[in-house]
Design a protein around this motif. Sequence first.
Motif, PDB file in Angstrom:
ATOM      1  N   PHE A  53       0.854  -1.182   0.000  1.00  0.00           N
ATOM      2  CA  PHE A  53       0.000   0.000   0.000  1.00  0.00           C
ATOM      3  C   PHE A  53       0.896   1.239   0.000  1.00  0.00           C
ATOM      4  O   PHE A  53       1.815   1.332   0.806  1.00  0.00           O
ATOM      5  CB  PHE A  53      -0.893   0.041   1.236  1.00  0.00           C
ATOM      6  CG  PHE A  53      -1.976  -0.994   1.272  1.00  0.00           C
ATOM      7  CD1 PHE A  53      -2.245  -1.797   0.176  1.00  0.00           C
ATOM      8  CD2 PHE A  53      -2.732  -1.174   2.419  1.00  0.00           C
ATOM      9  CE1 PHE A  53      -3.235  -2.755   0.216  1.00  0.00           C
ATOM     10  CE2 PHE A  53      -3.725  -2.132   2.473  1.00  0.00           C
ATOM     11  CZ  PHE A  53      -3.981  -2.924   1.368  1.00  0.00           C
ATOM     12  N   PRO A  54       0.649   2.188  -0.883  1.00  0.00           N
ATOM     13  CA  PRO A  54       1.481   3.400  -0.911  1.00  0.00           C
ATOM     14  C   PRO A  54       1.256   4.253   0.332  1.00  0.00           C
ATOM     15  O   PRO A  54       0.130   4.381   0.825  1.00  0.00           O
ATOM     16  CB  PRO A  54       1.004   4.124  -2.175  1.00  0.00           C
ATOM     17  CG  PRO A  54      -0.390   3.626  -2.404  1.00  0.00           C
ATOM     18  CD  PRO A  54      -0.400   2.209  -1.925  1.00  0.00           C
ATOM     19  N   ALA A  55       2.320   4.824   0.851  1.00  0.00           N
ATOM     20  CA  ALA A  55       2.219   5.692   2.020  1.00  0.00           C
ATOM     21  C   ALA A  55       1.523   6.993   1.653  1.00  0.00           C
ATOM     22  O   ALA A  55       1.736   7.557   0.578  1.00  0.00           O
ATOM     23  CB  ALA A  55       3.611   5.978   2.580  1.00  0.00           C
ATOM     24  N   MET A  56       0.692   7.485   2.556  1.00  0.00           N
ATOM     25  CA  MET A  56      -0.005   8.742   2.356  1.00  0.00           C
ATOM     26  C   MET A  56       0.657   9.883   3.109  1.00  0.00           C
ATOM     27  O   MET A  56       0.423  11.047   2.804  1.00  0.00           O
ATOM     28  CB  MET A  56      -1.469   8.603   2.796  1.00  0.00           C
ATOM     29  CG  MET A  56      -2.240   7.519   2.056  1.00  0.00           C
ATOM     30  SD  MET A  56      -3.969   7.413   2.580  1.00  0.00           S
ATOM     31  CE  MET A  56      -4.606   8.953   1.935  1.00  0.00           C
ATOM     32  N   ARG A  57       1.471   9.532   4.112  1.00  0.00           N
ATOM     33  CA  ARG A  57       2.181  10.536   4.892  1.00  0.00           C
ATOM     34  C   ARG A  57       3.615  10.068   5.109  1.00  0.00           C
ATOM     35  O   ARG A  57       3.866   8.861   5.200  1.00  0.00           O
ATOM     36  CB  ARG A  57       1.488  10.740   6.241  1.00  0.00           C
ATOM     37  CG  ARG A  57       0.094  11.314   6.130  1.00  0.00           C
ATOM     38  CD  ARG A  57      -0.544  11.467   7.503  1.00  0.00           C
ATOM     39  NE  ARG A  57       0.241  12.325   8.388  1.00  0.00           N
ATOM     40  CZ  ARG A  57      -0.107  12.590   9.647  1.00  0.00           C
ATOM     41  NH1 ARG A  57      -1.209  12.067  10.164  1.00  0.00           N
ATOM     42  NH2 ARG A  57       0.648  13.377  10.389  1.00  0.00           N
ATOM     43  N   PRO A  58       4.556  10.977   5.214  1.00  0.00           N
ATOM     44  CA  PRO A  58       5.947  10.564   5.417  1.00  0.00           C
ATOM     45  C   PRO A  58       6.168   9.884   6.761  1.00  0.00           C
ATOM     46  O   PRO A  58       7.009   8.981   6.882  1.00  0.00           O
ATOM     47  CB  PRO A  58       6.742  11.872   5.312  1.00  0.00           C
ATOM     48  CG  PRO A  58       5.748  12.956   5.568  1.00  0.00           C
ATOM     49  CD  PRO A  58       4.441  12.452   5.044  1.00  0.00           C
ATOM     50  N   VAL A  59       5.408  10.300   7.777  1.00  0.00           N
ATOM     51  CA  VAL A  59       5.488   9.691   9.107  1.00  0.00           C
ATOM     52  C   VAL A  59       4.068   9.576   9.656  1.00  0.00           C
ATOM     53  O   VAL A  59       3.292  10.533   9.573  1.00  0.00           O
ATOM     54  CB  VAL A  59       6.341  10.536  10.078  1.00  0.00           C
ATOM     55  CG1 VAL A  59       6.519   9.791  11.400  1.00  0.00           C
ATOM     56  CG2 VAL A  59       7.695  10.883   9.475  1.00  0.00           C
ATOM     57  N   VAL A  60       3.739   8.404  10.215  1.00  0.00           N
ATOM     58  CA  VAL A  60       2.390   8.216  10.733  1.00  0.00           C
ATOM     59  C   VAL A  60       2.420   7.184  11.851  1.00  0.00           C
ATOM     60  O   VAL A  60       3.269   6.286  11.866  1.00  0.00           O
ATOM     61  CB  VAL A  60       1.419   7.774   9.607  1.00  0.00           C
ATOM     62  CG1 VAL A  60       1.700   6.335   9.182  1.00  0.00           C
ATOM     63  CG2 VAL A  60      -0.037   7.939  10.026  1.00  0.00           C
ATOM     64  N   THR A  61       1.503   7.327  12.797  1.00  0.00           N
ATOM     65  CA  THR A  61       1.280   6.299  13.811  1.00  0.00           C
ATOM     66  C   THR A  61       0.288   5.298  13.259  1.00  0.00           C
ATOM     67  O   THR A  61      -0.814   5.675  12.856  1.00  0.00           O
ATOM     68  CB  THR A  61       0.717   6.928  15.104  1.00  0.00           C
ATOM     69  OG1 THR A  61       1.661   7.875  15.612  1.00  0.00           O
ATOM     70  CG2 THR A  61       0.470   5.863  16.155  1.00  0.00           C
ATOM     71  N   GLN A  62       0.678   4.029  13.226  1.00  0.00           N
ATOM     72  CA  GLN A  62      -0.197   3.007  12.665  1.00  0.00           C
ATOM     73  C   GLN A  62      -1.212   2.501  13.692  1.00  0.00           C
ATOM     74  O   GLN A  62      -1.224   2.917  14.840  1.00  0.00           O
ATOM     75  CB  GLN A  62       0.641   1.856  12.111  1.00  0.00           C
ATOM     76  CG  GLN A  62       1.424   2.194  10.863  1.00  0.00           C
ATOM     77  CD  GLN A  62       2.138   0.973  10.306  1.00  0.00           C
ATOM     78  OE1 GLN A  62       3.270   0.685  10.650  1.00  0.00           O
ATOM     79  NE2 GLN A  62       1.457   0.247   9.438  1.00  0.00           N
ATOM     80  N   GLY A  63      -2.044   1.543  13.256  1.00  0.00           N
ATOM     81  CA  GLY A  63      -3.042   0.928  14.117  1.00  0.00           C
ATOM     82  C   GLY A  63      -4.418   1.526  13.927  1.00  0.00           C
ATOM     83  O   GLY A  63      -4.613   2.720  14.146  1.00  0.00           O
ATOM     84  N   HIS A  64      -5.388   0.690  13.510  1.00  0.00           N
ATOM     85  CA  HIS A  64      -6.726   1.232  13.242  1.00  0.00           C
ATOM     86  C   HIS A  64      -7.852   0.405  13.874  1.00  0.00           C
ATOM     87  O   HIS A  64      -9.017   0.612  13.568  1.00  0.00           O
ATOM     88  CB  HIS A  64      -6.962   1.331  11.727  1.00  0.00           C
ATOM     89  CG  HIS A  64      -6.824   0.020  11.009  1.00  0.00           C
ATOM     90  ND1 HIS A  64      -5.621  -0.425  10.515  1.00  0.00           N
ATOM     91  CD2 HIS A  64      -7.730  -0.933  10.711  1.00  0.00           C
ATOM     92  CE1 HIS A  64      -5.789  -1.594   9.937  1.00  0.00           C
ATOM     93  NE2 HIS A  64      -7.069  -1.929  10.050  1.00  0.00           N
TER      94      HIS A  64
END
Length: 347
Positions: A53-64
């Motif tokens: 999956f392509p990243a939407m942000r350069p840095v992100v906290t995962q987990g949904h």
Amino acid sequence: MVDTMRAQRFYADSKTIAVEDVPIPELHPGEVLVKIAFCGICHSDLSLINGTFPAMRPVVTQGHEASGTIAKLGPDVTGWKEGDRVVVAAGRPCMACANCRRGDMSNCLAIQLMAFAYDGGWAEYTVAQAFGLTRVPDNVPLEQAAILADAVSTPFGAVVRTGKVGIGESVGVWGVGGVGTHIVQLARLVGAVPVIAVDVKPAVLERAVELGADHAFDARDERLSEKIAELTGGRKLDVAFDAVGLKSTFEQALDNVTVGGRLVAVGMSDESPTVGPTSMFGLTQKQVLGHLGYQNVDISTLATLVSTGRLDISRSISEIVSLEGVSSGIEKLERQDSNPIRILVQP
């Protein structure tokens, strides 16, 4: 309350993750701050890390897939109080597209996915829109509540909304892991018969029968189609669910669907299956339906089913890891060590 919190951050350029101290986010109108109790590790999290999956942000906290308690109310929030036990919606409407502008937020044309478009729940706190929260009944453990946001609600949407499984319809489920296990349980709950599980691991097939499948077959069995036909009076399946998303599982599931039947594609990968010759596809009138996600009301429905004992997901929690243990949890999920249904993070 302190000003910072611990969070597991994903860096898109290096495809690495690291636990860091980050500022606790400020609240805007209509938002609440949720103290995370548990948050699931999903295959889509792996897909972001490995680049599928392509990243939407350069840095992100995962987990949904997050549950917890409300720690703070933002401006203009009503109907909630600090300490309320909640499940956080795994996405939020953009509020700017044509559908959102006419009040149809559930069909947002540019839905923002938690842990991709904005920070998620592998952290001590996360921000959520108040209208997207679901109240958790007191007798539902928060670790079970967490997986209602995706691991159970996505299968619910696939079975009830997209697949529209009816009482007495025959159902096959390809891939009986985190998503497929719950498709099996929910298909049985709505009255499907028989419910047939298909996988390649004997332990997973045995578990599928224990959790509600009427029959379980190895996908590599040369007599698979013949066995399915025998169980369905020669008709094959009314509805097949591909919970894996590979070319092989998609095509095998479609091949075992009856004339006029439905294939619901739930699993995702970068592979490209086919439906075969368009002449045969038209003549058999089969339907191929893509499925993603759920409606927020589905989480409430599932919470009620768990609370009243109609749906048992107690065996779905395979392991709980800390924020520092996320890497280990990801590796176990990727390797399918001990065939996990869901591994949770407890910040």
